[in-house]
Design an enzyme around this catalytic site. Structure first.
Site, PDB file in Angstrom:
ATOM      1  N   GLU A   1     -22.640 -44.931  43.572  1.00 19.60           N
ATOM      2  CA  GLU A   1     -22.588 -43.333  43.411  1.00 19.60           C
ATOM      3  C   GLU A   1     -22.240 -42.715  41.810  1.00 19.60           C
ATOM      4  OE1 GLU A   1     -21.910 -42.334  47.077  1.00 19.60           O
ATOM      5  OE2 GLU A   1     -23.048 -42.449  48.487  1.00 19.60           O
TER       6      GLU A   1
ATOM      7  N   ASP B   1     -15.364 -38.653  43.372  1.00 13.66           N
ATOM      8  CA  ASP B   1     -16.083 -39.067  44.136  1.00 13.66           C
ATOM      9  C   ASP B   1     -15.856 -38.594  45.973  1.00 13.66           C
ATOM     10  OD1 ASP B   1     -18.695 -38.606  45.643  1.00 13.66           O
ATOM     11  OD2 ASP B   1     -19.465 -39.954  45.177  1.00 13.66           O
TER      12      ASP B   1
ATOM     13  N   LYS C   1     -24.137 -43.870  58.251  1.00 13.08           N
ATOM     14  CA  LYS C   1     -23.037 -44.494  57.178  1.00 13.08           C
ATOM     15  C   LYS C   1     -21.922 -45.523  57.714  1.00 13.08           C
ATOM     16  CE  LYS C   1     -22.917 -44.562  52.355  1.00 13.08           C
ATOM     17  NZ  LYS C   1     -23.261 -42.843  51.362  1.00 13.08           N
TER      18      LYS C   1
ATOM     19  N   ASP D   1     -30.150 -39.816  47.284  1.00 12.24           N
ATOM     20  CA  ASP D   1     -28.910 -40.271  47.744  1.00 12.24           C
ATOM     21  C   ASP D   1     -28.278 -39.795  49.098  1.00 12.24           C
ATOM     22  OD1 ASP D   1     -26.165 -40.004  48.449  1.00 12.24           O
ATOM     23  OD2 ASP D   1     -25.917 -37.409  47.272  1.00 12.24           O
TER      24      ASP D   1
HETATM   25  N1  LIG Z   1     -16.692 -25.361  51.113  1.00  8.76           N
HETATM   26  C1  LIG Z   1     -16.488 -27.420  50.655  1.00  8.76           C
HETATM   27  N2  LIG Z   1     -15.078 -26.519  50.899  1.00  8.76           N
HETATM   28  C2  LIG Z   1     -14.382 -28.066  51.954  1.00  8.76           C
HETATM   29  N3  LIG Z   1     -15.291 -29.222  51.902  1.00  8.76           N
HETATM   30  C3  LIG Z   1     -16.698 -28.472  51.364  1.00  8.76           C
HETATM   31  C4  LIG Z   1     -17.384 -27.694  51.551  1.00  8.76           C
HETATM   32  N4  LIG Z   1     -18.623 -27.803  51.046  1.00  8.76           N
HETATM   33  C5  LIG Z   1     -18.643 -29.374  51.788  1.00  8.76           C
HETATM   34  N5  LIG Z   1     -18.163 -29.438  52.424  1.00  8.76           N
HETATM   35  C6  LIG Z   1     -17.376 -31.038  52.428  1.00  8.76           C
HETATM   36  O1  LIG Z   1     -17.699 -32.293  52.342  1.00  8.76           O
HETATM   37  C7  LIG Z   1     -18.624 -32.820  52.650  1.00  8.76           C
HETATM   38  C8  LIG Z   1     -20.067 -33.637  52.513  1.00  8.76           C
HETATM   39  O2  LIG Z   1     -19.859 -34.212  50.795  1.00  8.76           O
HETATM   40  P1  LIG Z   1     -21.499 -34.670  50.504  1.00  8.76           P
HETATM   41  O3  LIG Z   1     -21.042 -34.583  49.066  1.00  8.76           O
HETATM   42  O4  LIG Z   1     -21.787 -33.937  51.083  1.00  8.76           O
HETATM   43  O5  LIG Z   1     -20.483 -35.956  51.211  1.00  8.76           O
HETATM   44  P2  LIG Z   1     -21.498 -37.616  51.726  1.00  8.76           P
HETATM   45  O6  LIG Z   1     -21.799 -37.713  49.906  1.00  8.76           O
HETATM   46  O7  LIG Z   1     -20.809 -37.672  52.226  1.00  8.76           O
HETATM   47  O8  LIG Z   1     -23.459 -36.961  52.102  1.00  8.76           O
HETATM   48  C9  LIG Z   1     -17.754 -32.999  54.348  1.00  8.76           C
HETATM   49  O9  LIG Z   1     -17.044 -33.562  54.778  1.00  8.76           O
HETATM   50  C10 LIG Z   1     -18.212 -31.416  54.183  1.00  8.76           C
HETATM   51  O10 LIG Z   1     -17.148 -30.567  55.126  1.00  8.76           O
HETATM   52 MG   LIG Z   2     -22.298 -38.629  48.536  1.00  6.25          MG
END
Ligand SMILES: Nc1ncnc2c1ncn2[C@@H]1O[C@H](COP(=O)(O)OP(=O)(O)O)[C@@H](O)[C@H]1O
Ligand SMILES: [Mg+2]
Lengths: 622, 170
Positions: A184, A206, A87, A25
């Site tokens: 995804e 997502d 990204k 991922d």
């Molecule tokens: N507890 C939370 N509350 C709100 N937003 C969150 C929390 N934990 C992570 N995030 C947000 O989720 C996003 C990252 O999500 P993720 O699924 O890891 O992203 P990506 O797939 O883009 O890498 C970031 O914007 C992060 O700030």
């Molecule tokens: Mg993701």
């Protein structure tokens, strides 16, 4: 006298070997690698026990590169050289990036895709992503104890062709064999669907750090059929951070902020947002370079007001995807929530309201995509056999051609099941015209200017004729990775002029090869040795696949002579594998590839027949 | 089995407008399960290429047969009739009248979603009647010109329904 080795039909002569494959991922914020071990998908951790690898790359002045936590820790201190959320720049030109003002990077507007200026020189987003992938590849190999046969790499469903191609290039640069680019939300649906034996219509919502996808799937007896997908490849948790950041600037009456403070305040904004998922208010404190102290209180209500339009923006794709799928909200049996940003309570509430049901939040939104990708990698590597599940995915955005007056003619409509192909005929509009220019675009809008330009090419050598007499047939083929290839032929006179498309975005093959050569790692090794190693992997796979096919249907589908001829080609390739002559290896591989065409066609026909005999024996004309 | 066989034969279905949707879907899935590129990700080049071609072909056939409009058009094509030939746009006068009424209704509805929904229901009901007529014209009477005329009406209905969708959006 030589002993004959006899294999039971249907049994492979080679002992079954578990092929090492991973799912990756490659997220905007965090990346993960997972694999299937003893039938169970697991996320692979680093030495410190972390599963998530922050998608952050820092180029150091000494030539070294940090990836992940080490890089993230220095983001505020060294903002120009520490690339966060790369990204967002994949397959994007400078004019595609809306929030340049809040980004601390020095962009260089290269043709097709931006580049970033760092202490280590100009870097393409593809190279930056490759650094992340290299770390994950090494992690996978260390955990599995061997070289990987390949990886499934996930991309947002709403990624266009340029973004997908850039991702595939990054994998190539990292030395990964891409088994498949997987959407995804589809990966999440596999992980969720198989775990819960789900059947019916499901929506996957997502929302990650920088992208938003909404896919509607129909799950029936092991088939995952994507009915429609919509989204926004530039909308995510980062945008929520930016709203808070702007609020901080306003509250503290800051007008100019240097890049260090900018990076620090963005990090504070994100912390506050995440804190608010479990608390009513968040305190934001910071000491700026100027000595000014920031001390603010952000309530959940204020946060919700600041971000209401963003939450709403995610509901439009929900509506559109349902409409494209020909479904109503009531038809949806469950809504699977994926991505860290779906932890925001207001988002869960809004999604619940829209679909008229509580969304499913019982799975780990950070890991589910990687786990699904690992399951798919296991299947694609050939570790399972027979009755696996089947994925039927779609192309997210329409593909078309520029026609007169800057208008787009759609060739492949969005949400077509892939692989898919369509051909269209065009004609010359001037007497004696011998060339025609073709402009391939992607998007839903009617004007070329509002769509993404994917490629431009010229078809030359059309025989001069009166206007309208020449016929040019342009064929679009989208493969199972969702990647487009275009070919054009002049067919009016029977003279065919095939062409290949040179993309007007991203990187050419030569550029990728040059990057490979230039990269630190490869400069040390001998390119020739690497080429030989890669050719060997391919050759071995071909030998194995052919032997398995021969064992399965060799007797039924081939005459004794045909079988002997194929076996001779296999033996020749086996022989070449023992030596280290690259040219000989390629020749023997080509010969076997060529030799198996007819056998492959018969096997495929047999498969189709077998599929139908289940229920239509009476009407088959075999 | 040959690559150029017609879409119905590909799925082992009788050549007819009326079709068992479930059977089509089952055949489609069963074939895809055998030939989809995911089944050949670790196979040789020849099989990978063939599998993509087969899956492409099967997808096209399925999408054509699944939608009544496309299915009817395809059936007419098999019988040598190009139903949507741009040179033939003739419409019976009574249908032209109804077209005008519907267009006016759409313009009057503006953004009123209640009025839009009423119009949509009426159009969908009429489209269903047209599809029933198609079944008669193609399967029983084998009257290709009549079926082609019905198909042109259906195309008009589809376009209007699309415009209604667009009107909802605003
Ligand atoms: N507890 C939370 N509350 C709100 N937003 C969150 C929390 N934990 C992570 N995030 C947000 O989720 C996003 C990252 O999500 P993720 O699924 O890891 O992203 P990506 O797939 O883009 O890498 C970031 O914007 C992060 O700030
Ligand atoms: Mg993701």
């Amino acid at each position: 006298m030589a002993l004959l080795q006899i294999a039971e039909p249907g049994m492979s002569t080679a002992p079954h070997q578990h092929r090492l494959a991973v799912g990756i991922d490659l997220g905007t914020t965090n990346s993960l690698v997972a694999t299937v071990r003893n039938g169970v998908a697991v996320v692979l951790n680093d030495a410190r026990g972390h599963g998530l690898l922050p998608s952050v790359v820092r180029y150091r002045a000494d030539g070294g590169v940090d990836v992940g936590h080490a890089a993230l820790a220095r983001a505020a201190e060294d903002p120009h050289n520490t690339i966060v959320s790369v990204k967002r720049f994949m397959g994007r030109g400078l004019r595609d990036l809306p929030d340049l003002a809040t980004l601390p990077y020095q962009f260089v507007d290269a043709p097709g895709m931006v580049r970033l200026r760092t202490v280590a020189g100009e870097k393409s987003p593809v190279e930056v992503s490759a650094e992340i992938l290299k770390v994950l590849k090494a992690r996978g190999e260390a955990a599995l104890g061997g070289e990987l046969v390949g990886a499934v790499i996930t991309v947002p469903a709403y990624f266009d062709d340029a973004q997908r191609q850039a991702t595939k290039d990054a994998a190539r640069l990292a030395g990964l064999n891409v088994l498949r680019l997987l959407n995804e939300p589809t990966a999440a649906a596999i992980a969720y669907g198989l775990d819960n034996a789900a059947e019916g219509i499901y929506a996957v919502y997502d929302l990650g750090g920088g992208t938003f996808d909404l896919s509607i799937l129909k799950l029936t007896r092991g088939v995952f059929e994507v009915l429609a997908t919509h989204g926004d490849s530039a909308l995510g948790g980062d945008d929520f951070d930016r709203r808070i950041y702007c609020w901080i600037l306003e509250q503290a009456q800051l007008h100019t902020v240097d890049d260090h403070d900018k990076a620090m305040l963005m990090a504070k904004a994100r912390e506050a947002k995440e804190y608010l998922s479990d608390h009513d208010e968040a305190r934001i404190t910071a000491l700026l370079a100027s000595g000014q102290v920031i001390d603010l209180l952000l309530s959940e209500t204020t946060f919700n007001d600041l971000t209401a339009s963003l939450v709403n923006k995610t509901l439009t794709p929900c509506r559109k995807a349902l409409r494209d799928a020909g479904l109503r909200v009531q038809d949806v049996k469950g809504v699977v929530m994926v991505g860290g940003a779906t932890r925001v309570p207001r988002i869960q509430a809004a999604v619940g309201e829209f679909f008229g049901q509580m969304p499913l939040t019982n799975l780990d939104p950070d890991k589910v995509v990687a786990l699904g990708a690992a399951m798919q990698a296991d299947v694609l590597a050939g570790n399972k056999s027979g009755d696996d599940w089947l994925l039927l995915d779609v192309v997210p955005l329409s593909l078309g051609l520029e026609t007169m007056g800057g208008l787009v003619e759609k060739i492949i409509p969005r949400n077509s099941t892939i692989p898919t192909a369509r051909a269209q005929e065009f004609t010359t509009f001037k007497d004696g015209q011998t060339a025609m220019s073709i402009h391939v675009v992607q998007g839903e809008r009617e004007l070329v200017a509002d769509c993404r330009s994917l490629a431009r090419f010229e078809l030359r050598g059309i025989p001069p004729m009166v206007a309208g007499a020449a016929r040019v047939r342009v064929t679009f083929q989208v493969d199972a990775d969702g990647l487009l290839s275009v070919t054009a032929r002049e067919t009016g006179t029977g003279i065919e002029a095939g062409i290949t498309v040179k993309p007007s975005y991203g990187l050419s093959d030569d550029e990728v090869a040059a990057m490979l050569r230039a990269s630190y790692e490869y400069a040390q090794d001998d390119m020739a040795a690497r080429n030989l190693a890669e050719a060997r992997v391919d050759a071995r796979r071909l030998v194995e696949a052919t032997q398995a096919a021969l064992a399965e249907n060799g007797d039924a589908l081939l005459s004794t002579e045909e079988r002997a001829a194929l076996e001779k080609l296999v033996a020749a390739l086996d022989n070449a594998l023992a030596g280290d002559d690259l040219a000989a290896l390629k020749r023997a591989s080509d010969a076997l590839n060529h030799g198996t065409v007819e056998f492959a066609a018969r096997r495929m026909n047999l498969s189709v027949r077998k599929a139908l005999t289940g229920h239509r024996l009476d009407e088959l004309e075999i | 089995m040959d690559f150029s066989q017609n879409h119905f034969a590909l799925f082992g279905l009788p050549i007819a407008f009326e079709l068992d949707a479930e059977r089509l879907e089952r055949a489609y899935r069963d074939i895809q399960a055998q030939i989809h590129p995911d089944r050949f990700a670790h196979a040789g080049e020849a099989e990978q290429r063939l599998s993509m071609q087969w899956a492409t072909r099967v997808n096209e056939a399925y999408q054509t047969l699944r939608k009544p409009f496309e299915r009817a058009r395809y059936l007419l094509q098999l019988n040598g009739v190009d139903a949507l030939d741009p040179r033939d746009t003739s419409m019976p006068p009574d249908f032209l009248m109804r077209q005008m009424e519907w267009r006016e209704a759409l313009a009057d509805a503006g953004g009123d979603s209640g009025a839009l929904a009423r119009l949509e229901d009426e159009l969908r009901a009429h489209a269903a009647e047209l599809r029933a007529e198609l079944a008669q014209q193609i399967d029983r009477r084998r009257d290709w010109p009549a079926a082609a005329a019905t198909l042109r009406k259906l195309r008009f209905m589809d376009k209007l329904l699309e415009e209604i969708e667009a009107a909802y959006e605003q």
